[in-house]
Each structure stands twice: as C-alpha cells, then as structure tokens.
Design a protein around this motif. Structure first.
Motif, PDB file in Angstrom:
ATOM      1  N   MET A   3     -47.307  33.431  23.255  1.00  0.00           N
ATOM      2  CA  MET A   3     -46.976  32.027  23.429  1.00  0.00           C
ATOM      3  C   MET A   3     -48.215  31.202  23.724  1.00  0.00           C
ATOM      4  SD  MET A   3     -43.555  32.365  25.641  1.00  0.00           S
ATOM      5  CE  MET A   3     -42.910  30.906  24.857  1.00  0.00           C
ATOM      6  N   LYS A   4     -48.117  29.919  23.398  1.00  0.00           N
ATOM      7  CA  LYS A   4     -49.219  29.012  23.697  1.00  0.00           C
ATOM      8  C   LYS A   4     -48.712  27.904  24.598  1.00  0.00           C
ATOM      9  CE  LYS A   4     -51.286  26.124  20.590  1.00  0.00           C
ATOM     10  NZ  LYS A   4     -52.255  25.776  19.533  1.00  0.00           N
ATOM     11  N   VAL A   5     -49.416  27.688  25.686  1.00  0.00           N
ATOM     12  CA  VAL A   5     -49.094  26.589  26.594  1.00  0.00           C
ATOM     13  C   VAL A   5     -50.298  25.661  26.649  1.00  0.00           C
ATOM     14  CG1 VAL A   5     -48.648  25.968  28.993  1.00  0.00           C
ATOM     15  CG2 VAL A   5     -47.490  27.945  27.999  1.00  0.00           C
ATOM     16  N   GLU A   6     -50.060  24.390  26.386  1.00  0.00           N
ATOM     17  CA  GLU A   6     -51.131  23.405  26.495  1.00  0.00           C
ATOM     18  C   GLU A   6     -50.878  22.518  27.695  1.00  0.00           C
ATOM     19  OE1 GLU A   6     -52.122  22.387  21.973  1.00  0.00           O
ATOM     20  OE2 GLU A   6     -52.359  20.697  23.357  1.00  0.00           O
ATOM     21  N   VAL A   7     -51.876  22.365  28.523  1.00  0.00           N
ATOM     22  CA  VAL A   7     -51.744  21.532  29.720  1.00  0.00           C
ATOM     23  C   VAL A   7     -52.761  20.400  29.630  1.00  0.00           C
ATOM     24  CG1 VAL A   7     -51.850  21.493  32.234  1.00  0.00           C
ATOM     25  CG2 VAL A   7     -51.010  23.528  31.066  1.00  0.00           C
ATOM     26  N   ARG A  50     -36.507  34.878  22.264  1.00  0.00           N
ATOM     27  CA  ARG A  50     -37.277  33.640  22.149  1.00  0.00           C
ATOM     28  C   ARG A  50     -36.874  32.606  23.207  1.00  0.00           C
ATOM     29  NH1 ARG A  50     -39.785  30.853  17.763  1.00  0.00           N
ATOM     30  NH2 ARG A  50     -39.612  28.622  18.100  1.00  0.00           N
ATOM     31  N   LYS A  51     -35.568  32.468  23.398  1.00  0.00           N
ATOM     32  CA  LYS A  51     -35.061  31.486  24.349  1.00  0.00           C
ATOM     33  C   LYS A  51     -35.509  31.823  25.768  1.00  0.00           C
ATOM     34  CE  LYS A  51     -30.801  28.806  24.058  1.00  0.00           C
ATOM     35  NZ  LYS A  51     -29.378  28.903  23.707  1.00  0.00           N
ATOM     36  N   GLU A  52     -35.422  33.127  26.097  1.00  0.00           N
ATOM     37  CA  GLU A  52     -35.834  33.565  27.434  1.00  0.00           C
ATOM     38  C   GLU A  52     -37.340  33.337  27.632  1.00  0.00           C
ATOM     39  OE1 GLU A  52     -35.002  37.697  28.153  1.00  0.00           O
ATOM     40  OE2 GLU A  52     -35.862  37.612  30.180  1.00  0.00           O
ATOM     41  N   ALA A  53     -38.114  33.617  26.582  1.00  0.00           N
ATOM     42  CA  ALA A  53     -39.564  33.429  26.667  1.00  0.00           C
ATOM     43  C   ALA A  53     -39.906  31.955  26.926  1.00  0.00           C
ATOM     44  CB  ALA A  53     -40.226  33.916  25.387  1.00  0.00           C
ATOM     45  N   LEU A  54     -39.210  31.067  26.234  1.00  0.00           N
ATOM     46  CA  LEU A  54     -39.468  29.634  26.422  1.00  0.00           C
ATOM     47  C   LEU A  54     -39.116  29.201  27.846  1.00  0.00           C
ATOM     48  CD1 LEU A  54     -38.185  28.267  22.993  1.00  0.00           C
ATOM     49  CD2 LEU A  54     -40.521  28.096  23.857  1.00  0.00           C
ATOM     50  N   LYS A  55     -37.997  29.733  28.342  1.00  0.00           N
ATOM     51  CA  LYS A  55     -37.580  29.413  29.712  1.00  0.00           C
ATOM     52  C   LYS A  55     -38.624  29.921  30.719  1.00  0.00           C
ATOM     53  CE  LYS A  55     -34.493  28.749  33.138  1.00  0.00           C
ATOM     54  NZ  LYS A  55     -35.538  28.849  34.163  1.00  0.00           N
ATOM     55  N   LEU A  56     -39.106  31.147  30.498  1.00  0.00           N
ATOM     56  CA  LEU A  56     -40.124  31.709  31.390  1.00  0.00           C
ATOM     57  C   LEU A  56     -41.409  30.867  31.365  1.00  0.00           C
ATOM     58  CD1 LEU A  56     -39.819  35.559  30.769  1.00  0.00           C
ATOM     59  CD2 LEU A  56     -39.506  34.390  32.950  1.00  0.00           C
ATOM     60  N   ALA A  57     -41.824  30.487  30.166  1.00  0.00           N
ATOM     61  CA  ALA A  57     -43.058  29.702  30.049  1.00  0.00           C
ATOM     62  C   ALA A  57     -42.902  28.357  30.768  1.00  0.00           C
ATOM     63  CB  ALA A  57     -43.412  29.493  28.580  1.00  0.00           C
TER      64      ALA A  57
END
Lengths: 80, 80
Positions: A3-7, A50-57
């Motif tokens: 996953m990629k998170v941009e802050v 995928r849904k769980e990963a997005l929630k975790l991120a």
C-alpha cells in the motif's frame, strides 16, 4: 498487500522545507513558484482483504503516520 | 503546471526511518512487515507545455530533488 500512503500538509499550513526547496530550484534557474513537501510510505501489510487493508491503513494514519491537526493523507492499494 | 515528484530510496538501500516506522506500527498492533519512506514534492511550474514541464521536472530531480546514487524518482503532471 502493498500500500501507499501519502501524507501532506493541509492547505494554509506553513511549509518551510517546501519554501526552501522552491528557493533552491529558482536559484538553479527553474521557473518554480511554489513547492509543497510531503511524505510517502510504502507499506507491506500482512492482510489479503483489500477492504481490511484500507481500513488498517486509515487507522495507521490516524494513530501514527499523519497529524490530524495539520496533515491530509491519501491511501492507495498498489498490489495484492 | 502542477506536478508531483516522488523520490524514494532505490531497493537495497538502508532505510532507518522506514524501519522505525514499521516497528512503531507493529508496536501499535498493526500487521506490517516493511515500510519504506520517501518524499513527495508538489511543484507549481511556470510553463504551459506539458513536455517542457516534464523535462524541467526531470532536470530538477537530477540537480536537486533526488540523489542519483541512492534515489529513484517518478514524475507526474497533476493539472495544467
């Protein structure tokens, strides 16, 4: 899941690193008016849904990666 | 033209900030195996030609934003 998170700083927040970068680029002759600097995190998350990963991120952003007062963030799934 | 430049360590380079972030996330209970940290620059470039803007951003990476020895970078046009 990768996953990629941009802050990034929310609009209106003072970004001294961006200002210095913009000045340096102009000093080198580049026609740059503004620069905003943020961080990008590439995370290997050990879940397959995928849904769980997005929630975790999202939770990671709220708890550690982003400051809710001054940061905006965006989350993207790169690969399963 | 609004552009985005992402600068990340090349694979194999030691990323202490990423390692510490991964450890912190695991300490918080998140199932994260690895984290890589990079920078994202949002640039307002004063040219209207897309091709020229991409060329300029490439030059900016080579001259200032990225270290050719240890960094990879990617460039994207966000809006004209």
């Amino acid at each position: 899941m990768r996953m990629k998170v941009e802050v990034r700083l929310k609009p209106g927040h003072f970004d001294p690193e961006g200002d210095v970068t913009a000045k340096s680029l102009r000093d080198l002759g580049f026609p740059v008016s503004t620069v905003k600097v943020g961080k990008v995190y590439i995370l290997e998350v050990e879940v397959s849904d995928r849904k769980e990963a997005l929630k975790l991120a999202e939770d990671m952003c709220k708890k550690l990666l982003a400051n809710p007062v001054k940061d905006d963030y965006s989350i993207e799934v790169l690969s399963p």
